[in-house]
Design a protein around this motif. Structure first.
Motif, PDB file in Angstrom:
ATOM      1  N   SER A   7      46.905 -53.061  -0.591  1.00 45.34           N
ATOM      2  CA  SER A   7      47.107 -54.365  -0.993  1.00 45.34           C
ATOM      3  C   SER A   7      48.427 -54.882  -0.401  1.00 45.34           C
ATOM      4  O   SER A   7      48.910 -56.017  -0.109  1.00 45.34           O
ATOM      5  CB  SER A   7      47.302 -54.396  -2.640  1.00 45.34           C
TER       6      SER A   7
ATOM      7  N   ALA B  29      49.830 -57.559  -6.252  1.00 39.26           N
ATOM      8  CA  ALA B  29      49.401 -57.355  -7.549  1.00 39.26           C
ATOM      9  C   ALA B  29      48.276 -58.576  -7.769  1.00 39.26           C
ATOM     10  O   ALA B  29      47.256 -58.333  -8.535  1.00 39.26           O
ATOM     11  CB  ALA B  29      50.493 -57.358  -8.677  1.00 39.26           C
TER      12      ALA B  29
ATOM     13  N   ILE C  24      56.502 -55.165 -10.431  1.00 40.00           N
ATOM     14  CA  ILE C  24      55.478 -54.587  -9.498  1.00 40.00           C
ATOM     15  C   ILE C  24      55.983 -53.403  -8.790  1.00 40.00           C
ATOM     16  O   ILE C  24      56.940 -53.587  -7.813  1.00 40.00           O
ATOM     17  CB  ILE C  24      54.870 -55.612  -8.518  1.00 40.00           C
TER      18      ILE C  24
ATOM     19  N   ASP D  91      55.800 -44.623  -7.943  1.00 35.98           N
ATOM     20  CA  ASP D  91      55.753 -45.285  -9.406  1.00 35.98           C
ATOM     21  C   ASP D  91      56.689 -44.690 -10.353  1.00 35.98           C
ATOM     22  O   ASP D  91      56.098 -44.333 -11.620  1.00 35.98           O
ATOM     23  CB  ASP D  91      54.262 -45.248  -9.987  1.00 35.98           C
TER      24      ASP D  91
ATOM     25  N   VAL E 231      53.273 -53.254 -13.263  1.00 32.82           N
ATOM     26  CA  VAL E 231      51.942 -53.101 -12.737  1.00 32.82           C
ATOM     27  C   VAL E 231      51.914 -52.280 -11.361  1.00 32.82           C
ATOM     28  O   VAL E 231      52.993 -52.241 -10.723  1.00 32.82           O
ATOM     29  CB  VAL E 231      51.444 -54.527 -12.421  1.00 32.82           C
ATOM     30  N   ARG E 232      51.143 -51.520 -11.028  1.00 28.18           N
ATOM     31  CA  ARG E 232      51.205 -50.477  -9.750  1.00 28.18           C
ATOM     32  C   ARG E 232      50.224 -51.118  -8.986  1.00 28.18           C
ATOM     33  O   ARG E 232      49.271 -51.645  -9.054  1.00 28.18           O
ATOM     34  CB  ARG E 232      50.796 -49.221 -10.267  1.00 28.18           C
ATOM     35  N   VAL E 233      50.676 -51.177  -7.555  1.00 27.57           N
ATOM     36  CA  VAL E 233      49.721 -51.638  -6.672  1.00 27.57           C
ATOM     37  C   VAL E 233      49.307 -50.708  -5.210  1.00 27.57           C
ATOM     38  O   VAL E 233      50.348 -49.801  -5.124  1.00 27.57           O
ATOM     39  CB  VAL E 233      50.299 -53.134  -5.945  1.00 27.57           C
TER      40      VAL E 233
ATOM     41  N   SER F 140      56.941 -46.613 -13.731  1.00 22.78           N
ATOM     42  CA  SER F 140      55.795 -46.468 -14.618  1.00 22.78           C
ATOM     43  C   SER F 140      55.808 -45.408 -15.356  1.00 22.78           C
ATOM     44  O   SER F 140      55.616 -45.106 -16.590  1.00 22.78           O
ATOM     45  CB  SER F 140      54.623 -46.776 -13.817  1.00 22.78           C
TER      46      SER F 140
ATOM     47  N   ALA G 243      45.546 -58.230 -10.967  1.00 17.85           N
ATOM     48  CA  ALA G 243      46.375 -57.197 -11.975  1.00 17.85           C
ATOM     49  C   ALA G 243      47.250 -58.204 -12.811  1.00 17.85           C
ATOM     50  O   ALA G 243      47.584 -57.685 -13.929  1.00 17.85           O
ATOM     51  CB  ALA G 243      47.023 -56.003 -11.402  1.00 17.85           C
ATOM     52  N   ILE G 244      47.346 -59.320 -12.339  1.00 14.53           N
ATOM     53  CA  ILE G 244      48.173 -60.264 -13.100  1.00 14.53           C
ATOM     54  C   ILE G 244      47.413 -61.598 -13.366  1.00 14.53           C
ATOM     55  O   ILE G 244      46.646 -62.175 -12.584  1.00 14.53           O
ATOM     56  CB  ILE G 244      49.331 -60.754 -12.258  1.00 14.53           C
TER      57      ILE G 244
ATOM     58  N   GLU H 100      45.154 -57.658  -6.232  1.00 15.52           N
ATOM     59  CA  GLU H 100      44.356 -56.757  -6.890  1.00 15.52           C
ATOM     60  C   GLU H 100      43.950 -57.329  -8.552  1.00 15.52           C
ATOM     61  O   GLU H 100      43.166 -56.905  -9.056  1.00 15.52           O
ATOM     62  CB  GLU H 100      45.157 -55.669  -7.278  1.00 15.52           C
TER      63      GLU H 100
ATOM     64  N   LEU I 170      57.767 -62.658 -11.056  1.00 18.68           N
ATOM     65  CA  LEU I 170      57.468 -61.559 -10.527  1.00 18.68           C
ATOM     66  C   LEU I 170      58.332 -60.795  -9.796  1.00 18.68           C
ATOM     67  O   LEU I 170      58.873 -61.363  -8.723  1.00 18.68           O
ATOM     68  CB  LEU I 170      56.006 -61.875  -9.748  1.00 18.68           C
TER      69      LEU I 170
END
Lengths: 316, 316
Positions: free
Chosen positions: B259, B285, B202, B208, B253-255, B211, B290-291, B288, B174
């Motif tokens: 968080s 992440a 992340i 972002d 992944v966006r946080v 992304s 998300a992973i 959240e 990560l």
């Protein structure tokens, strides 16, 4: 009532008793602190110890020496924080119930840690010592003093054994002082094994019970003991700790709250260790110019814990 | 304009070039994070790297590959902070002058660090990129891009080499994402040497740009990029970094800001590492959900830096 100093053999016995259950913490070198203060520093990183503080060494040692009857009754301590978490952790490891009396204003993370390890936490609004003694007697619990106990001091002394083993070339050891448990054990070991080394203690001006006790010759109490270094805000000196400090400590220095805050931030930014303010006390004294380093000599600082109130981090 | 991915050999060459000048940072195990997130974690502690961040690996590698003429002209970069300190440090090591363009709102400690290492710091009120390009052209300085450069990416890749050497059993890596330099180098190395391992990036929702670039297929810019994780607030993706991320990264992944703050405090309190919020992004992440961790598998998180704004610590 006077206390006797413990035997070095008690520290060796403690080391053997806790071996394998606790971390052997690393020495961390800090080049940028050397530059900042013009010395040679090595940091004993007890913030990486189980429960985040050296305190568990003495408390676990004490719990492991209790009789079956003492264990069966359950244990109790009083603490601003690190002894609470340590007793909760050690009691859980030993399979016995623990009660901890903490001040209502304790760092929330320290209260949560004690609860997370399974202890019953009693928050005292007024006199911490009275609340503790009342509960201890009412419930007939086994007292585990947070610092003023020969076995607790012996456990703290294991920090000294590791210091000497890792850096036998050390010249000076700087140790934060709350009630004096850590420096009692460390100074005993240092003076026995490296007699030419200095041991200097540092305590907050607002919680200077050890300085006062040294001045009067008897263990003093303070009506209030407050400091941003909550881990050093002990309201009393111990009988046993005073005896050790009188015999083995070269000097006790008092530091301001401002210096404690500045030192915490300085050491954190330079070393990237998330230390609690108690652990920064040696550097508060250096910031104040209160300690003269011997040129070229190695100074070991005990980074006593890392149970910082992280809710302040990233607030603005 | 498209970028080519670099060769693994470039990373080996970078490792050789910077060897002895930088730290080989440790892997830190974190039992309490394992409990909290139900996984097996190991942390690559780049906060203990020289200058307090992984960034110096790529920047130093770039500086060491400059020609004599490029060095003589002096170097310039733009940065919210860690590239600034890194270039200042690397330029001083190479004996050449450095200019760094930083946003006016940069973390004061990062500005001070760049100055302390001897760089000229130019604080830009408005468009950071425009200010940087203007100064670069006006003074004919040698540009050192903070991330979008093959040699900077190769230097970042040395983190990946150490990860593979230390924990060849890793399953997932990560990596925090700003402009993508770190993950470009790390993902290249991981996919070449441990092809079955996953690499997940992340980035903050408020910054972002990677992304967005993956979605559009071209390196995007953001009019504003803001995050409490200042180290991740890059206003643009790179040509080279996008190419690496497209080819080697499994997922980005966006946080949220909330968080990131919670993760920083959580990781600090559990590990006692004074990490900066960028470095906590992997745990944001995880907070959240998300992973998804593979049961029993080892997850390595790159703790990218520790240049935290310590003036917030102990405020109340």
């Amino acid at each position: 009532m006077t206390g006797d100093v413990i035997a070095l053999e008690s520290v060796y016995a403690a080391a053997e008793r806790v071996a394998g259950r606790l971390h052997r913490t690393p020495m961390v070198e800090a080049e940028t602190l050397n530059e900042r203060f013009g010395g040679r520093f090595t940091l004993k990183a007890e913030l990486f110890q189980k429960t985040g503080s050296y305190k568990v060494r003495g408390i676990l040692n004490k719990v492991l020496t209790l009789t079956a009857d003492e264990r069966a009754r359950g244990v109790i301590t009083l603490s601003a924080g690190n002894a609470a978490g340590s007793l909760a952790w050690a009691a859980r490891a030993a399979g016995i119930p623990a009660t901890v009396v903490m001040p209502a204003g304790a760092v929330p993370a320290k209260v949560e840690a004690a609860r997370a390890y399974g202890a019953e936490v009693v928050l005292a609004e007024g006199d911490l010592l009275a609340a503790y003694e009342g509960l201890r007697d009412e419930r007939d619990l086994t007292a585990v003093h947070p610092f003023d106990d020969p076995e607790v001091i012996a456990g703290a002394g294991t920090v000294g054994l590791e210091l000497v083993a890792d850096r036998p070339d050390l010249d000076t050891v700087l140790v934060p002082i709350g009630g004096g448990g850590l420096i009692s054990g460390v100074s005993l070991v240092i003076k026995r094994l490296l007699p030419s080394a200095r041991v200097i203690g540092i305590e907050p001006i607002g919680a200077d019970v050890v300085s006062r006790s040294l001045a009067s010759g008897i263990p003093e109490k303070l009506p209030t003991a407050r400091s941003v270094a909550d881990g050093l805000a002990a309201p009393m000196c111990g009988v046993h700790t005073l005896a050790h400090i009188q015999q083995y400590v070269d000097e006790v220095v008092r530091v301001s709250e401002e210096s404690l805050v500045e030192a915490t931030r300085l050491v954190m930014s330079r070393t990237k260790l998330a230390l609690e303010p108690a652990a920064a006390a040696p550097f508060a004294a250096l910031l104040e110019g209160a300690i003269t380093l011997r040129p070229g000599a190695l100074t070991a600082c005990v980074i006593s814990g890392g149970n910082l109130d992280v809710t302040t981090v990233l607030t603005s």
